[in-house]
Enzyme design. Structure first.
Site, PDB file in Angstrom:
ATOM      1  N   ASN A  28      45.360  14.411 -22.010  1.00 60.90           N
ATOM      2  CA  ASN A  28      45.602  14.274 -20.582  1.00 60.90           C
ATOM      3  C   ASN A  28      44.781  13.120 -20.037  1.00 60.90           C
ATOM      4  OD1 ASN A  28      42.968  15.783 -20.124  1.00 60.90           O
ATOM      5  ND2 ASN A  28      44.256  17.347 -21.065  1.00 60.90           N
ATOM      6  N   GLY A  43      51.275  21.802 -19.400  1.00 63.63           N
ATOM      7  CA  GLY A  43      52.566  21.897 -20.072  1.00 63.63           C
ATOM      8  C   GLY A  43      53.352  20.605 -20.167  1.00 63.63           C
ATOM      9  N   GLU A  72      42.427  21.299 -18.996  1.00 70.83           N
ATOM     10  CA  GLU A  72      41.185  20.547 -19.184  1.00 70.83           C
ATOM     11  C   GLU A  72      40.657  19.944 -17.878  1.00 70.83           C
ATOM     12  OE1 GLU A  72      39.426  20.824 -21.660  1.00 70.83           O
ATOM     13  OE2 GLU A  72      40.596  20.864 -23.504  1.00 70.83           O
TER      14      GLU A  72
END
Length: 185
Positions: A28, A43, A72
């Site tokens: 991410n 997701g 996160e």
């Protein structure tokens, strides 16, 4: 402004996947703008990222957008709190970095002049479960003295003043890990 930030997150998320720095749901990216953090939604798949899959949270972790942030988010917030100079974070799962985290001890050796200039050092943070405050704390502490951290059996985190800078530092970490791994006897 948020449209431009979301476009950057989409661009570099897809680029991370194309360059083999992450796969499937892994990794991410985030950008901090004032008291807001734009981050990949939970997701979302990096290769298929869209602007609608960018979540917005405040510095306390409160969800501002209608999209839930990556699990996160604690990691990103802890780094932004400990490093006020940081405006962007890349958390990726590159394969050589993950393998090297199980073989190298303490730090990954710097392998190129570019890595020495832009990273200085690459500490390896001990394993902590993904998405936890424990992981966030250990990485935020390790990144105080470096712009890159390898997380044991998990991936890497790099930081910068821009997402472009954080992304290219991630490439330098993976290059160092690959060269170190291939050079082992």
């Amino acid at each position: 402004m948020s449209r431009a930030i979301k476009a950057q997150l989409v661009k570099y998320s897809r680029l991370a996947h194309e360059r083999g720095l992450t796969a499937a749901f892994g990794g991410n990216l985030s950008i901090r703008k004032g008291s807001l953090v734009f981050i990949k939604a939970t997701g979302a798949v990096m290769n298929d990222m869209t602007a609608e899959q960018v979540a917005v949270i405040d510095m306390s972790g409160r969800q501002v957008s209608g999209v839930r942030p990556s699990s996160e988010y604690r990691l990103h917030l802890a780094i932004y709190r400990s490093r006020p100079d940081v405006r962007a974070i890349a958390h990726l799962h590159p394969p050589y970095s993950i393998v090297s985290s199980t073989l190298a001890v303490g730090e990954l050796p710097i392998m190129t002049p570019e890595a020495e200039i832009y990273l200085r050092r690459i500490p390896i943070a001990p394993f902590r479960p993904a998405g936890t405050q424990e992981l966030a704390d250990v990485v935020a502490d390790a990144i105080l003295q470096s712009d890159a951290v390898i997380m044991e059996r998990h991936g890497i985190v790099t930081v910068g003043r821009t997402l472009r800078e954080a992304f290219y530092k991630a490439e330098l970490v993976e290059e160092s890990a690959k060269l170190w791994y291939l050079g082992r006897k």
